[in-house]
Write a protein that holds these residues in place. Structure first.
Motif, mmCIF file in Angstrom:
data_model
loop_
_atom_site.group_PDB
_atom_site.id
_atom_site.type_symbol
_atom_site.label_atom_id
_atom_site.label_comp_id
_atom_site.label_asym_id
_atom_site.label_seq_id
_atom_site.Cartn_x
_atom_site.Cartn_y
_atom_site.Cartn_z
ATOM 1 N N LEU A 75 58.944 40.096 33.695
ATOM 2 C CA LEU A 75 58.070 40.511 34.787
ATOM 3 C C LEU A 75 58.070 39.491 35.908
ATOM 4 O O LEU A 75 58.095 39.850 37.101
ATOM 5 C CB LEU A 75 56.655 40.725 34.244
ATOM 6 C CG LEU A 75 55.604 41.164 35.273
ATOM 7 C CD1 LEU A 75 55.994 42.501 35.918
ATOM 8 C CD2 LEU A 75 54.227 41.273 34.615
ATOM 9 N N GLU A 76 58.058 38.210 35.551
ATOM 10 C CA GLU A 76 58.063 37.140 36.563
ATOM 11 C C GLU A 76 59.332 37.229 37.415
ATOM 12 O O GLU A 76 59.289 37.147 38.653
ATOM 13 C CB GLU A 76 57.975 35.767 35.882
ATOM 14 C CG GLU A 76 56.614 35.435 35.290
ATOM 15 C CD GLU A 76 55.650 34.852 36.308
ATOM 16 O OE1 GLU A 76 56.040 34.635 37.468
ATOM 17 O OE2 GLU A 76 54.476 34.608 35.950
ATOM 18 N N ILE A 77 60.470 37.407 36.752
ATOM 19 C CA ILE A 77 61.746 37.458 37.473
ATOM 20 C C ILE A 77 61.829 38.707 38.347
ATOM 21 O O ILE A 77 62.252 38.644 39.513
ATOM 22 C CB ILE A 77 62.908 37.404 36.469
ATOM 23 C CG1 ILE A 77 62.961 36.009 35.826
ATOM 24 C CG2 ILE A 77 64.236 37.728 37.165
ATOM 25 C CD1 ILE A 77 63.947 35.899 34.696
ATOM 26 N N GLN A 78 61.391 39.826 37.795
ATOM 27 C CA GLN A 78 61.406 41.074 38.558
ATOM 28 C C GLN A 78 60.567 40.938 39.821
ATOM 29 O O GLN A 78 60.982 41.350 40.914
ATOM 30 C CB GLN A 78 60.893 42.207 37.678
ATOM 31 C CG GLN A 78 60.822 43.558 38.385
ATOM 32 C CD GLN A 78 60.194 44.632 37.496
ATOM 33 O OE1 GLN A 78 60.148 44.494 36.276
ATOM 34 N NE2 GLN A 78 59.711 45.706 38.123
ATOM 35 N N ASN A 79 59.359 40.357 39.663
ATOM 36 C CA ASN A 79 58.487 40.176 40.827
ATOM 37 C C ASN A 79 59.089 39.222 41.842
ATOM 38 O O ASN A 79 59.006 39.446 43.063
ATOM 39 C CB ASN A 79 57.126 39.650 40.379
ATOM 40 C CG ASN A 79 56.302 40.689 39.659
ATOM 41 O OD1 ASN A 79 56.644 41.868 39.666
ATOM 42 N ND2 ASN A 79 55.211 40.253 39.031
ATOM 43 N N ALA A 80 59.697 38.133 41.379
ATOM 44 C CA ALA A 80 60.281 37.145 42.292
ATOM 45 C C ALA A 80 61.412 37.753 43.114
ATOM 46 O O ALA A 80 61.492 37.528 44.334
ATOM 47 C CB ALA A 80 60.772 35.945 41.489
ATOM 48 N N ILE A 81 62.274 38.488 42.450
ATOM 49 C CA ILE A 81 63.387 39.129 43.166
ATOM 50 C C ILE A 81 62.851 40.121 44.190
ATOM 51 O O ILE A 81 63.325 40.187 45.335
ATOM 52 C CB ILE A 81 64.329 39.825 42.159
ATOM 53 C CG1 ILE A 81 65.015 38.774 41.281
ATOM 54 C CG2 ILE A 81 65.362 40.675 42.880
ATOM 55 C CD1 ILE A 81 65.801 39.368 40.124
ATOM 56 N N GLY A 82 61.839 40.885 43.793
ATOM 57 C CA GLY A 82 61.249 41.855 44.713
ATOM 58 C C GLY A 82 60.619 41.173 45.911
ATOM 59 O O GLY A 82 60.745 41.646 47.054
#
Length: 878
Positions: free
Chosen positions: A117-124
């Motif tokens: 979730l952290e990575i998904q949010n950061a990329i977004g």
């Protein structure tokens, strides 16, 4: 020279002025290069000071983020975050409103679901916000051991394939040197350089950090390097040579920012705001912010460096010093030097209280710190009164006027009349030979008009009763013998019975213990004081004739002497003596007005004396010895006696407290102060000392096993300073007032410390039990044949644990943390009373408690020394 009101005010003003000058001269100041524009970047964690831990929620609101962005926007060009969940994903868009760049961080640990979730949010966020200039995947994840370097390198490559902004991870600088594969996977090196954790002094921090930066640049030429974390804490404990502080933080950060800008080094300061929730990161975790938790800038970015609260603390210290000095204005006949010393002590205590207030006002009190705060107030509060009281006594004796109210200083002449004196001797299972000696000494008194009433009570053995009865008959009609079986009321009950059998014309009642031998001039010298019709009581000191029996007896006798030659003499100047029964002469009328002997307390003598004073009668004291009794047989008996006195004192407080209220009695202000502060100084200080030792010991396992921060210096230094003040007070007053030797003085100190736990237990028993039985003190070897157990087992256990804990803490203080060593020193000091009791208990049954052994040892040492001396030359014949 003696002072009046005006002179006292001048002294206070002069000392306060000196106090102010000291604060001004110690004012911490510094200089450092200015931050010319704004910081390159600040670590940004928009949590309110009430948050316990970010992971436990609640989510950060947009209002909180916007408020915090407004706070930093004028002082930085960019911010760095560490997570994208629980509301932190709102930061880039809100930061864009103020034109701030953002380095977005994705928190990585062992929770793979959260990691995704952290990575998904950061990329977004990188795709949606043009002000996102980099992604930092993980923060010290390798250092914490939650991921390997290979795992992090693969994760970075995965993220890079999904975004167009540079991607890296945040790690301590040596992790980058140790893992080239991590460097290869990252678009740039995000190195954390925090020399505090390496124990580097504040003066060397900037040079050390630039040197590390150059090492990274030499190891990876051409690679972009960002110092992703640099900072210095404004509070907390030292780590080797690294000492936190407000001035140090400002100096380090301003100097580093100036050097970095000049060298073109990209950097991020950790952190924007203090984080009260970071109490788990040791003592400094909460204090890395450029802003405090209330979002106020902690230091100016240009101009001189100053401590924010120093002036406020100095003013408070001055005001408290003046407040503590105010009682001096009502003092009578105070000398200039006495006033100067006393006001200096008051200012010192005021400064300490101000520093305590400043410490708690400038530190974040969270969780267990609330308990520490309450305990510090409860335990250290009485120390203020004790320190001031001892300072007053020391200044009065060392620099004040000489005693003028002692009986022996009164003009003497032949007695105008000879009022009848009735000597009362209560006896409970006493050795007959000892009691006979007491009766013989009474028979030799140089007073023509006396009687002696002996009350043997609750003594069923005829061998203890009949010899005394026969001896009284031999001594004549003046000696009345009473044998009372099944009597209630302890010693007070026996004295009440003696009073019932007292001659009607007896005006003065004299009381002595059954083991006392009195001087022939006792009544001749002291009864004439009662010619003053306002005098209700005259007290002579206790002394002992068996002090040479053993080193322990000598130590006990020297310890008693301090009370009778120091405290009693000084209290007598204000008509506030403590009545201690034996060697006491009491006007019969005063005794009856006070209600006679009461069994409400087991210290009936002090109880009656206080009642007499409360009724307005004068009391007088003489330092001259007129009677010699027997010391307690054993250390156990010594402790039992001290427990009785302390427990009785507690009973007296409970019985008389309402009479210390305004209008409650005829006690003067000085008398009230002496009695109240005397109780606090004795019962309160000993109890607080024992309780503080127990609490300090209970905290040791948490420090050793869990790494919880040790007590702050503001709590341990008072323990150390109080002990230093106690030593100064004890040694100085013994040297000036007690006729003794340094060796006997050391013995007295050992004996006094050895009963601290006993007094504390008596106070505890005062809360637990309303009426404990009167415990007779074994004297005269009457119980010499009884089996004896070790008399100081609890003290030995406590002393051993405290001392071993102190040693262990010092030996495991790998980083030379000042607070750890202060804590260890405080533990060692707190162990002394317990160790003293254990040493006396261990030495008592051995040859160490034998004067002959010490004499033999001295002779053994002296013999070879005599042989080493050169022989005298032969005499030359004339």
């Amino acid at each position: 020279m003696r002072t009046g009101l005006a002179a006292a005010a001048v002294i206070i003003a002069a000392v306060t002025g000196f106090h102010a000058a000291v604060w001004y001269s110690l004012r911490p100041e510094g200089t450092a290069p200015a931050v010319t524009e704004r910081f390159s970047s600040l670590s940004f964690a928009p949590y309110s000071r009430d948050v316990r831990h970010p992971d436990k929620g609640p989510a950060v609101t947009a209002e909180q983020i916007r408020s915090d962005v407004e706070a930093v926007a004028d002082h930085t060009r960019a911010i760095r975050t560490y997570s994208t969940t629980l509301g932190l994903d709102q930061i880039p868009s809100i930061a864009a409103e103020r034109g701030l760049k953002v380095t977005v961080g994705a928190w990585i640990d062992k929770d793979e679901k959260r990691n995704a979730l952290e990575i998904q949010n950061a990329i977004g966020l990188a795709k949606q916000n043009g002000n996102v200039e980099a992604l930092v995947v993980g923060n010290e994840t390798i250092f914490r051991g939650e991921k390997s370097a290979a795992e992090m390198a693969e994760l970075i490559r995965t993220v890079k394939r999904q975004t167009n902004v540079p991607v890296t991870t945040g790690e301590i600088w040596n992790v980058w040197l140790d893992h080239p594969e991590l460097v290869s996977a990252s678009d740039f090196i995000a190195a954390h350089i925090l020399p505090y954790w390496e124990g580097v002094s504040a003066e060397q921090v900037v040079d050390r950090s630039i040197d590390i930066y150059n090492r990274l640049r030499a190891a990876y030429p051409g690679k972009r390097i960002v110092i992703a974390e640099f900072g210095w804490p404004s509070a907390g404990y030292n780590r080797d040579g690294a000492i936190p502080g407000e001035i140090a933080q400002a100096n380090v950060i301003r100097t580093f920012a100036s050097r970095a800008e000049a060298l073109g080094i990209e950097y991020n300061i950790i952190e924007a705001f203090d984080a009260p929730w970071k109490s788990f990161e040791g003592s400094v975790g909460q204090y890395w912010g450029v802003f405090d938790a209330d979002r106020k800038l902690k230091f100016a970015l240009s101009g001189p460096l100053e401590h924010r609260t120093y002036s406020r603390t100095a003013i408070l210290a001055l005001l408290l010093g003046i407040a503590f000095c105010l009682p001096m204005l009502g003092a009578r006949n105070m000398t200039v030097s006495q006033g100067a010393v006393l006001s200096a002590a008051a200012c010192g205590v005021g400064a300490w209280v101000a520093l305590v207030v400043d410490y708690w006002a400038t530190h974040y009190v969270t969780g267990g710190n609330y308990v520490t705060l309450v305990l510090s107030v409860v335990l250290l509060g009485p120390l203020v009164l004790v320190l001031l009281y001892r300072a007053e006594e020391l200044s009065a004796i060392a620099f004040g006027r000489a005693p003028s109210r002692l009986v022996e200083l009164r003009p003497r002449g032949p007695a105008a009349r000879h009022p009848k004196v009735s000597i009362h001797i209560p006896a409970y299972r006493e050795p007959p030979d000892m009691l006979k000696q007491t009766l013989d000494s009474v028979a030799r008194l140089n007073w023509p008009n006396l009687e002696c009433v002996v009350v043997v009570n609750n003594t069923p053995d005829p061998a203890l009763v009949e010899p005394v009865r026969a001896h009284c008959e031999t001594l004549g009609d003046r000696f009345k013998f009473l044998n009372v079986e099944k009597m209630a009321g302890f010693k007070a009950g026996a004295l009440r019975i003696a009073l019932e059998h007292t001659a009607p014309d007896a005006e003065i009642i004299g009381v002595i213990d059954a083991d006392y031998m009195v001087h022939p001039d006792w009544l001749k010298d002291l009864v004439p004081v009662f010619e003053d019709p306002t005098v209700g009581l005259v007290q002579a000191p206790q002394d002992h004739r068996d002090a040479t029996l053993s080193p322990l007896h000598e130590a006990m006798n020297a310890e008693y002497a301090g009370f009778f030659d120091i405290g009693m003499v000084q209290r007598n100047e204000e008509d506030a003596i403590v009545v201690h029964g034996t060697m006491c002469l009491i006007r019969r009328a005063a005794m009856m007005e006070a209600g006679s002997w009461s069994s409400d307390t087991i210290c009936e003598d002090t109880d009656l004396g206080l009642s007499i004073a409360e009724n307005g009668w004068k009391t007088h004291y003489t330092r001259t010895r007129y009677g010699w009794g027997l010391l307690p047989d054993t250390f156990q008996a010594f402790k039992k006696q001290r427990h009785r006195w302390a427990y009785g004192g507690f009973q007296i407080i409970r019985k008389h407290w309402h009479r210390f209220l305004p209008g409650g009695s005829r006690l003067t202000t000085s008398q009230r102060r002496h009695f109240l502060l005397g109780w606090v100084s004795w019962l309160g200080a000993e109890s607080v000392g024992a309780l503080a030792a127990i609490l300090s010991l209970l905290f040791v396992p948490f420090v050793l096993t869990l790494g919880i921060s040790v007590p702050a210096y503001i709590l341990t230094l008072p323990i150390i300073m109080t002990f230093a003040a106690y030593l100064l007070h004890f040694v100085a007053l013994y040297r000036m007032r007690v006729a003794t030797t340094p060796l006997r003085m050391a013995g007295a100190a050992l004996a006094a410390m050895a009963v601290q736990f006993t007094v504390a237990k008596a106070v505890l028993d005062g809360f637990r039990y309303r009426d404990l039985a009167f415990a007779r003190t074994a004297k005269g070897g009457w119980l010499a044949g009884a089996a004896r157990s070790f008399p100081a087992l609890p003290e030995a256990v406590m002393g051993g644990l405290l001392l071993s804990s102190a040693i262990l803490l010092h030996m495991t203080n790998w980083h030379w943390v000042r607070e750890v060593d202060l804590y260890a020193l405080a533990l060692a000091i707190q162990s002394l009373p317990f160790v003293a009791a254990a040493l006396i208990g261990l030495a008592e049954p051995t040859r160490l408690n034998d004067f002959a052994s010490w004499a033999a040892a001295r002779a053994l040492v002296a013999a070879p020394l005599r042989r080493l001396r050169p022989a005298a030359p032969p005499a030359v014949a004339e």
